[in-house]
Design an enzyme around this catalytic site. Structure first.
Site, short mmCIF file in Angstrom:
data_model
loop_
_atom_site.label_atom_id
_atom_site.label_comp_id
_atom_site.label_asym_id
_atom_site.label_seq_id
_atom_site.Cartn_x
_atom_site.Cartn_y
_atom_site.Cartn_z
N HIS A 356 -0.06 -39.18 25.44
CA HIS A 356 0.83 -38.08 25.10
C HIS A 356 1.75 -37.68 26.25
CE1 HIS A 356 -1.76 -37.62 21.59
NE2 HIS A 356 -0.73 -36.97 21.06
N GLY A 357 1.31 -37.82 27.46
CA GLY A 357 2.22 -37.45 28.54
C GLY A 357 1.61 -37.62 29.90
#
Lengths: 509, 314
Positions: A356-357
């Site tokens: 996701h990041g």
């Protein structure tokens, strides 16, 4: 007098704007095109592309869709099309050679292709994060970090199309998919504009064959695609963007708000991110359906889940099945000793967090979900025995399970939404003062809009979940009933939607 | 042509026609209700744009609406006065209102209440200009402001219903409970109630944390907002209108004041403009009994502040 930095917006907003826009000079006026599904620009684009698609003979349609997809992607940051081009060329040839090769060579080719894809991800998404972490460790040890930072922006939807490209080479390697010989069609598989920047992450078995097939204009498909898009717009404009106003005001200044405000904002964020992302997926699936393509379902009303494992079978399905097929099962899946199953699950959720990041907040979010799942597996029997002994009816048990799942998921979202670990812990600490009068944000009117939006969403989702054979206004035999419902839906969006063009949260992944 | 395509096109046109008819009917109904209001913030904005003729106009956000009593000012200065402030608004709104009002007449004096956070980066202050959408049809001078929220705003405004987006609840409440609404006093709508010392302590601790977190970002300035501020003052200068830029009292002096200094510096560039800063005034700092909440004076505090302001205006 202090030195001022004259900036129109914060760096984050600037970055997002830069990511999402391109300027074009048309008849003496500069237009900034921003190809978000919830923009007027996209409405024009969609109409033109769809009409042209049905007007063109089948053999030219892939050219239209590929050009349209290139334009769609280049409306964000034009130069980043080269990154996509790089992975497409690598994986196209990798697929052909993997199919022809045998033994170790076959495996080597797959590894090369995966390294190329993951390499792009590492450079553009994780390099600075890894470098920062290294710098932190070196600083603690008394050294300076000699590795320079890269001043690059994250290409939009990078994780989505990279994972889709990787699933192609893996499936060819496994022999489940024939290598695509047509370079244009393969490029379209990676770049198909409805799902290019935020999924669903498709599998080649599902979509490649559809790209070869001829799609005639089908009235029912077109209508149902438009209806699905309308539902997606409702979720995005009426629910997600409305709730984001309150969420941003709390999460933007975590230290200023009490526990009640944090709790409301976190619950709102849980609903916001669902509507933002599933709204995007609905619009994407609707767009594709109109042109005759069936994309996979990405969400199945996850907040009706009775456990965390059920939640993951309903949330971002295309990603969770990707991790299941290409990470969890290769690690051994369930066919290993219990401690290894637990370890495998934890690995999958940590990787999902990192996917996701590049931020520790996402890693912690993934770890929390992994922890929830392990607890669920460990205490499942204990819990059923407990409810049995207390004679709790299945209906009450289901309701309690749903509420508990929502609470756990919402708590985890705090880490996902917070901009830093420090902010996340400030928010969690502030939860101690739950019960104080909450901050009302932009006033009672905005809060009333939030409540209305959630109530409408709940009504529709409840109907879909439990009353699927009743109140089917969209398929009612009387046309005026169907149309009245549609007209009311349009005006609900027009009157209660937020039209300031907020970007989709998952674009940044 | 494929028969189903023909059916689809026919039905699409019919559906669009239905939407257009419904849009006009709903839009007309909402327009009638909106402009028929006699009390409430919508009515106050309509009056500000279309009917003000007063000598003194007060611009600003909720702090202007709650802090400046036109009656007190009128009595003391022997001039008529109206408060055109609006809750949750900022510099772009003041500039838009000034532009709309100046097309009709020019007041003799302007008071504009400002704050450091109005120069902080953020799009919200431009998005909130959407409250002026109902006036778009009759006030083309507002168009450049309304387009701040997007280049396609003109297309969205083809809909007659769209200008009333997000205002239905307030509109319905004002329509259904018109008798219960408290009339403002020439745009002034003071708050009742008093802050407690516990509320002040809580705010002080949060403000301290916030200031530490925002120390760096305090130096970042929204250039567009700054231009609106300059434009507002330049317009008053062009028409030689006596103008007072005021920072009204705060319950706590904010530790970060870099933006306040910039507001002051720019105000000093115009000969017709005087800058008055009450943010550090000992009569109000820590005097929580004069405040209704952490941002706003209560009715007694507002009356006192307006009286305290008068010597600066004479």
């Amino acid at each position: 007098m202090p030195q001022f930095c004259l900036e129109q917006e914060s760096f984050f907003a600037f970055k997002i704007n830069y990511l999402l826009t391109s300027d074009y000079y048309i008849f003496g006026t500069v237009y900034t095109f921003c190809m978000l599904f919830n923009s007027i620009d996209f409405a024009f684009y969609f109409i033109i592309v769809t009409v042209a698609y049905f007007l063109l003979p089948h053999r030219y349609r892939w050219i239209l869709l590929l050009s349209a997809s290139c334009y769609f992607y280049m409306a964000f940051v034009p130069i980043y099309i080269l990154i996509l081009g790089f992975t497409i060329v690598i994986d196209y040839f990798a697929g052909i050679y993997i199919e022809k090769a045998e033994g170790k060579k076959r495996k080597m080719l797959l590894i090369c292709s995966l390294i190329a894809n993951i390499g792009v991800l590492v450079v553009f998404k994780y390099y600075n994060f890894l470098n920062e972490s290294l710098g932190y460790m070196l600083n603690n040890a008394g050294y300076q970090n000699p590795v320079p930072y890269l001043s690059i922006l994250l290409p939009i939807g990078l994780s989505f199309h990279t994972f889709q490209a990787m699933s192609y080479t893996i499936e060819v390697y496994r022999g489940n998919q024939k290598a695509e010989q047509h370079f244009g069609i393969y490029s379209l598989y990676v770049m198909f504009y409805p799902q290019l920047v935020a999924g669903p992450i498709e599998r080649p078995q599902n979509i490649l064959s559809q790209m070869h097939a001829k799609h005639e204009f089908d009235y029912n498909r077109v209508v149902s695609g438009l209806q699905l898009m309308l539902w997606g717009f409702f979720k995005k404009l009426v629910v997600a963007d409305r709730l984001s106003i309150y969420v941003n005001s709390i999460y933007g200044h975590p230290e200023l708000h009490n526990g009640s405000s944090v709790a409301i904002a976190s619950l709102f964020f849980a609903i916001q991110i669902y509507c933002d992302f599933s709204g995007y997926s609905d619009i994407a699936i609707g767009c594709a359906r109109i042109m005759g393509y069936d994309l996979m379902i990405n969400f199945r009303r996850p907040y009706f889940s009775k456990s965390i494992s059920e939640f993951w079978s309903r949330w971002h399905i295309s990603l969770s099945t990707w991790f299941r097929d290409y990470l969890y099962i290769p690690l051994g899946g369930n066919r290993v000793p219990k401690y290894r199953v637990y370890l495998n699950l934890m690995i999958v959720f940590l990787v999902s967090g990192i996917w996701h990041g590049a931020n520790y907040t996402f890693i912690l979010w993934g770890a929390l979900h992994g922890f929830y799942l392990l607890c669920g597996l460990q205490f499942n029997k204990l819990r059923s025995g407990f409810t049995h002994r207390l004679h709790i009816s299945s209906r009450v048990n289901n309701l309690l399970s749903i509420v508990l799942t929502i609470i756990l998921v919402t708590f985890a979202w705090i880490f996902f939404r917070a901009t830093s670990i420090k902010d996340a812990f400030t928010l969690v600490t502030n939860l101690k003062t739950i019960g104080q009068v909450p901050f009302l944000g932009d006033g009672i009117s905005n809060m009333a809009h939030c409540v209305l939006a959630i109530a409408l969403l709940f009504m529709v989702e409840y109907k879909m979940e439990y009353l699927s054979d009743r109140f089917n206004l969209l398929t009612h035999k009387i046309i005026w009933v169907r149309w009245s419902f549609l007209v009311i839906s349009v005006f609900v969006i027009l009157l209660f939607g937020v039209f300031s063009g907020g970007q989709f949260i998952y674009f940044q992944f | 042509m494929n028969q189903s395509v023909v059916v689809f096109i026919k039905r699409l046109f019919l559906f669009m026609a239905l939407l257009i008819v419904a849009d006009n009917i709903i839009g007309y109904g909402l327009e009638t209700i909106y402009f028929g209001q006699k009390k409430g913030q919508f009515a106050q904005t309509t009056f500000s744009i279309d009917n003000t003729t007063q000598d003194i106009l007060i611009f600003g956000s909720s702090r202007a609406v709650r802090h400046y009593s036109p009656n007190v000012l009128s009595k003391a200065l022997n001039m008529s006065c109206y408060n055109v402030g609006r809750d949750a608004q900022s510099l772009p709104y003041y500039a838009a209102m000034q532009e709309a009002i100046f097309t009709r007449y020019k007041p003799k004096m302007i008071i504009v209440d400002v704050n450091n956070w109005e120069l902080a980066p953020g799009e919200a202050k431009y998005e909130k200009l959407s409250i002026l959408l109902p006036y778009y049809r009759h006030h083309p001078e507002l168009a450049p402001y309304l387009k701040q929220s997007g280049q396609w705003e003109g297309i969205k405004l083809l809909s007659r219903t769209y200008p009333y987006n997000s205002s239905l609840f307030i509109l319905a409440y004002n329509f259904l409970f018109a008798n219960k609404l408290i009339a403002d006093e020439h745009g002034f709508a003071p708050l009742t109630g008093k802050m407690t010392s516990a509320m002040l302590d809580d705010y002080a601790s949060r403000l301290k944390l916030n200031s530490q977190a925002s120390a760096e970002s305090d130096k970042i300035i929204d250039r567009k907002a700054l231009n609106y501020y300059r434009q507002f003052l330049a317009n008053t200068n062009t028409h030689n209108i006596k103008t007072y830029v005021v920072i009204s009292p705060k319950v706590l002096k904010e530790p970060l004041d870099a933006r306040n200094k910039l507001l002051k510096k720019i105000a000093q560039e115009y000969p017709n403009v005087k800058f008055i800063d009450f943010s550090d005034d000992k009569d109000y700092n820590m005097m929580y009994g004069k405040f209704a909440d952490v941002f706003h004076l209560n009715n007694e505090g507002a009356e006192e502040f307006t009286r305290d302001l008068i010597p600066f205006l004479n």
